[in-house]
Motif scaffolding. Structure first.
Motif, PDB file in Angstrom:
ATOM      1  N   ILE A  72     -46.979  -5.550  11.247  1.00  0.00           N
ATOM      2  CA  ILE A  72     -46.313  -5.279  12.450  1.00  0.00           C
ATOM      3  C   ILE A  72     -45.236  -6.202  12.769  1.00  0.00           C
ATOM      4  CG2 ILE A  72     -46.908  -5.394  14.971  1.00  0.00           C
ATOM      5  CD1 ILE A  72     -49.554  -4.240  14.416  1.00  0.00           C
ATOM      6  N   ALA A  73     -45.477  -7.669  12.366  1.00  0.00           N
ATOM      7  CA  ALA A  73     -44.499  -8.618  12.595  1.00  0.00           C
ATOM      8  C   ALA A  73     -43.260  -8.124  11.766  1.00  0.00           C
ATOM      9  CB  ALA A  73     -45.152  -9.953  12.386  1.00  0.00           C
ATOM     10  N   GLU A  74     -43.750  -7.818  10.534  1.00  0.00           N
ATOM     11  CA  GLU A  74     -42.413  -7.751   9.643  1.00  0.00           C
ATOM     12  C   GLU A  74     -41.545  -6.327  10.011  1.00  0.00           C
ATOM     13  OE1 GLU A  74     -41.753  -6.291   4.756  1.00  0.00           O
ATOM     14  OE2 GLU A  74     -43.922  -6.980   5.682  1.00  0.00           O
ATOM     15  N   LEU A  75     -42.483  -5.436  10.440  1.00  0.00           N
ATOM     16  CA  LEU A  75     -41.669  -4.160  11.104  1.00  0.00           C
ATOM     17  C   LEU A  75     -40.787  -4.779  12.408  1.00  0.00           C
ATOM     18  CD1 LEU A  75     -41.334  -1.122  11.344  1.00  0.00           C
ATOM     19  CD2 LEU A  75     -43.373  -1.211  13.200  1.00  0.00           C
ATOM     20  N   GLN A  76     -41.252  -5.415  13.166  1.00  0.00           N
ATOM     21  CA  GLN A  76     -40.525  -6.025  14.503  1.00  0.00           C
ATOM     22  C   GLN A  76     -39.397  -6.974  14.060  1.00  0.00           C
ATOM     23  OE1 GLN A  76     -43.768  -7.559  16.546  1.00  0.00           O
ATOM     24  NE2 GLN A  76     -44.068  -5.712  17.643  1.00  0.00           N
ATOM     25  N   ALA A  77     -39.602  -7.485  13.010  1.00  0.00           N
ATOM     26  CA  ALA A  77     -38.449  -8.346  12.345  1.00  0.00           C
ATOM     27  C   ALA A  77     -37.383  -7.557  11.691  1.00  0.00           C
ATOM     28  CB  ALA A  77     -38.993  -9.337  11.236  1.00  0.00           C
ATOM     29  N   ARG A  78     -37.669  -6.567  11.391  1.00  0.00           N
ATOM     30  CA  ARG A  78     -36.544  -5.428  10.953  1.00  0.00           C
ATOM     31  C   ARG A  78     -36.065  -4.591  11.883  1.00  0.00           C
ATOM     32  NH1 ARG A  78     -40.366  -4.016   6.938  1.00  0.00           N
ATOM     33  NH2 ARG A  78     -40.539  -1.960   7.490  1.00  0.00           N
ATOM     34  N   GLY A  79     -36.292  -5.088  13.089  1.00  0.00           N
ATOM     35  CA  GLY A  79     -35.882  -4.331  14.342  1.00  0.00           C
ATOM     36  C   GLY A  79     -36.547  -3.101  14.735  1.00  0.00           C
ATOM     37  N   GLY A  80     -37.628  -2.828  14.025  1.00  0.00           N
ATOM     38  CA  GLY A  80     -38.566  -1.481  14.269  1.00  0.00           C
ATOM     39  C   GLY A  80     -39.511  -1.972  15.616  1.00  0.00           C
ATOM     40  N   SER A  81     -40.318  -0.969  15.837  1.00  0.00           N
ATOM     41  CA  SER A  81     -41.225  -0.855  16.893  1.00  0.00           C
ATOM     42  C   SER A  81     -42.444   0.210  16.951  1.00  0.00           C
ATOM     43  CB  SER A  81     -40.853  -0.804  18.295  1.00  0.00           C
ATOM     44  OG  SER A  81     -39.997   0.453  18.271  1.00  0.00           O
ATOM     45  N   ILE A  82     -43.539  -0.237  17.531  1.00  0.00           N
ATOM     46  CA  ILE A  82     -44.415   0.648  17.709  1.00  0.00           C
ATOM     47  C   ILE A  82     -44.893   1.218  19.091  1.00  0.00           C
ATOM     48  CG2 ILE A  82     -46.981   1.270  17.052  1.00  0.00           C
ATOM     49  CD1 ILE A  82     -46.829  -1.160  14.884  1.00  0.00           C
ATOM     50  N   ALA A  83     -45.034   2.279  19.348  1.00  0.00           N
ATOM     51  CA  ALA A  83     -45.335   2.914  20.665  1.00  0.00           C
ATOM     52  C   ALA A  83     -46.481   3.854  20.858  1.00  0.00           C
ATOM     53  CB  ALA A  83     -43.955   3.435  21.495  1.00  0.00           C
ATOM     54  N   HIS A  84     -47.190   3.590  21.716  1.00  0.00           N
ATOM     55  CA  HIS A  84     -48.486   4.631  21.944  1.00  0.00           C
ATOM     56  C   HIS A  84     -49.136   4.429  23.297  1.00  0.00           C
ATOM     57  CE1 HIS A  84     -51.542   1.191  21.468  1.00  0.00           C
ATOM     58  NE2 HIS A  84     -50.509   1.000  20.398  1.00  0.00           N
ATOM     59  N   ASP A  85     -49.650   5.315  23.960  1.00  0.00           N
ATOM     60  CA  ASP A  85     -50.340   5.221  25.062  1.00  0.00           C
ATOM     61  C   ASP A  85     -51.814   5.072  24.875  1.00  0.00           C
ATOM     62  OD1 ASP A  85     -47.715   5.580  26.427  1.00  0.00           O
ATOM     63  OD2 ASP A  85     -47.555   7.771  26.017  1.00  0.00           O
ATOM     64  N   LYS A  86     -52.488   4.689  25.993  1.00  0.00           N
ATOM     65  CA  LYS A  86     -53.782   4.413  26.040  1.00  0.00           C
ATOM     66  C   LYS A  86     -54.431   5.756  26.459  1.00  0.00           C
ATOM     67  CE  LYS A  86     -57.384   1.604  28.354  1.00  0.00           C
ATOM     68  NZ  LYS A  86     -57.781   0.496  29.127  1.00  0.00           N
ATOM     69  N   GLY A  87     -55.509   6.239  25.791  1.00  0.00           N
ATOM     70  CA  GLY A  87     -55.969   7.384  26.044  1.00  0.00           C
ATOM     71  C   GLY A  87     -55.345   8.627  25.205  1.00  0.00           C
ATOM     72  N   SER A  88     -54.247   8.447  24.397  1.00  0.00           N
ATOM     73  CA  SER A  88     -53.699   9.236  23.391  1.00  0.00           C
ATOM     74  C   SER A  88     -54.093   9.049  22.005  1.00  0.00           C
ATOM     75  CB  SER A  88     -52.456   9.323  23.605  1.00  0.00           C
ATOM     76  OG  SER A  88     -51.977  10.123  22.684  1.00  0.00           O
ATOM     77  N   GLY A  89     -54.341   9.575  21.127  1.00  0.00           N
ATOM     78  CA  GLY A  89     -54.223   9.188  19.673  1.00  0.00           C
ATOM     79  C   GLY A  89     -52.793   9.106  19.017  1.00  0.00           C
ATOM     80  N   ARG A  90     -51.864   9.488  19.760  1.00  0.00           N
ATOM     81  CA  ARG A  90     -50.457   9.799  19.151  1.00  0.00           C
ATOM     82  C   ARG A  90     -49.828   8.212  19.055  1.00  0.00           C
ATOM     83  NH1 ARG A  90     -48.460  13.738  16.348  1.00  0.00           N
ATOM     84  NH2 ARG A  90     -46.426  13.178  16.977  1.00  0.00           N
ATOM     85  N   VAL A  91     -49.083   7.759  17.877  1.00  0.00           N
ATOM     86  CA  VAL A  91     -48.404   6.509  17.765  1.00  0.00           C
ATOM     87  C   VAL A  91     -46.883   7.090  17.137  1.00  0.00           C
ATOM     88  CG1 VAL A  91     -48.376   4.599  16.310  1.00  0.00           C
ATOM     89  CG2 VAL A  91     -50.613   5.555  17.121  1.00  0.00           C
TER      90      VAL A  91
END
Length: 205
Positions: free
Chosen positions: A55-74
């Motif tokens: 996750i840290a490597e992804l963020q260092a490259r300008g990436g990100s992760i988004a998801h909502d509580k209660g949903s399986g979508r990422v």
């Protein structure tokens, strides 16, 4: 009053008392059992150093992760215009044992005009492309009338190889597959704990 009637009048309250005791026992048992399950599953959420490093490597490259509580979508943003999306419950059920348990995911590549390619993929040991669709900016991603191309494995092998190279250049590679499968497992446990806690709160009110 007959003896039979006197017996019946005595038995009915006793039966009612038995039912009440059974219901009370059931109500008191469920919250405690849920609490035990919650504690056990939270132990599975112990720090995963490899996942955190990814996750840290992804963020260092300008990436990100988004998801909502209660949903399986990422949603995993790899770079500008390149997004991978998956649901932690979308586990492959193919006959190929090498891909058993792998997560199905989509990759959306969008240009400045809003046109996009959407790849249907499987996160095995390596990326497996199952389909490629092209959408103009005005079209919705779920537009069923859009021609979504031929079956991928029926394309000329050179075309298939070129698509794989296209994705690899954008960070859709075996490392991403490993990340998606790991994060899907993590998300599954997070949502299971959330579900358990919601049910526990409901039955204890």
């Amino acid at each position: 009053m007959s003896a039979l009637l006197r017996v019946a009048r005595c038995v009915r309250p006793a039966c009612g008392a038995v039912r009440a005791r059974g219901l009370s026992s059931s109500q008191s048992a469920l919250p405690s059992i849920l609490a035990e399950e919650i504690d056990g599953e939270k132990a599975n959420l112990a720090v995963d150093e490899k996942l955190n490093a990814a996750i840290a490597e992804l963020q260092a490259r300008g990436g990100s992760i988004a998801h909502d509580k209660g949903s399986g979508r990422v949603q995993v943003t790899l770079s500008k215009g390149v997004v991978a999306q998956f649901d932690c419950r979308d586990v492959a059920t193919e006959e190929d044992e090498s891909n058993e348990g792998s997560i199905e995911f989509d990759v959306k590549v969008t240009n400045d005009a809003g046109d996009r390619l959407i790849f249907e993929c499987l996160a095995g040991d390596a990326v497996q492309i199952d389909g490629v669709a092209f959408y103009k900016s005005a079209a919705a991603d779920d537009d069923k009338d859009i021609y979504d191309g031929p079956k991928f494995d029926e394309l000329d092998p050179r075309v298939q190889a070129a698509f794989y190279s296209y994705l690899d250049e954008r960070g859709v590679d075996p490392d991403l597959c490993g990340f998606i499968n790991s994060y899907a497992n993590h998300k599954e446990v997070v949502e299971y704990v959330n579900w358990l806690e919601n049910v526990q709160a409901f039955v204890t009110k």
